[in-house]
Scaffold this motif. Sequence first.
Motif, PDB file in Angstrom:
ATOM      1  N   PHE A  90      -5.036  -5.471   4.844  1.00 17.30           N
ATOM      2  CA  PHE A  90      -3.981  -6.121   4.062  1.00 17.30           C
ATOM      3  C   PHE A  90      -2.742  -5.224   3.984  1.00 17.30           C
ATOM      4  N   PRO A  91      -2.053  -4.998   5.104  1.00 17.33           N
ATOM      5  CA  PRO A  91      -0.920  -4.059   5.092  1.00 17.33           C
ATOM      6  C   PRO A  91       0.250  -4.508   4.220  1.00 17.33           C
ATOM      7  N   ASN A  92       0.333  -5.789   3.905  1.00 21.18           N
ATOM      8  CA  ASN A  92       1.455  -6.283   3.107  1.00 21.18           C
ATOM      9  C   ASN A  92       1.163  -6.364   1.614  1.00 21.18           C
ATOM     10  N   VAL A  93      -0.051  -6.010   1.225  1.00 20.82           N
ATOM     11  CA  VAL A  93      -0.380  -5.996  -0.208  1.00 20.82           C
ATOM     12  C   VAL A  93       0.143  -4.678  -0.781  1.00 20.82           C
ATOM     13  N   PRO A  94       1.084  -4.749  -1.719  1.00 20.94           N
ATOM     14  CA  PRO A  94       1.729  -3.520  -2.189  1.00 20.94           C
ATOM     15  C   PRO A  94       0.888  -2.636  -3.102  1.00 20.94           C
ATOM     16  N   VAL A  95      -0.099  -3.226  -3.759  1.00 19.18           N
ATOM     17  CA  VAL A  95      -0.904  -2.458  -4.715  1.00 19.18           C
ATOM     18  C   VAL A  95      -2.377  -2.595  -4.341  1.00 19.18           C
TER      19      VAL A  95
END
Length: 111
Positions: A90-95
Motif C-alpha cells: 500500500f505505497p499510497n497509504v500515508p499512515v
Amino acid sequence: MPHFVIDCSPDVIASIPVEIFIKEIFYSAAQTGLFDLDDIKVRLRPFEHYDVGNMRKDFIHVFAYIMEGRTTEQKADLSRRVVTKLKGIFPNVPVISMNISEFEKATYCNL
C-alpha cells in the motif's frame, strides 16, 4: 497466540483482496521464526467512521498481542517486517503503523 488485529480505513481493503491482506501479515509474522504457524491469528477491522490528524485519509494500524519473553530487538524486527511489507503493498497509504503488547504468562488463560 499471537494475535494481529488490523485497523484500517475502508478504501484500503477495497484496493486488495482481504485474503491477501491477511495472509501478508501472517507471512510477515511467520518469517520472524518467533511463533508456531498454527498459533498466528490475524483479524481485520475496517472503520467507516474515523479521523486521522483532523483529516479523512487512509490508514493502517496493526495491534500485535504476543506472549511475553521476546527481546526488544525481536519485537522491533517484527514491527519493521510487518510495516515494511504493508508499505510495499500500500505505497499510497500515508499512515501505516504497528505496536506490540505482551500478555503475561501468569495471567493469560486460553481454554
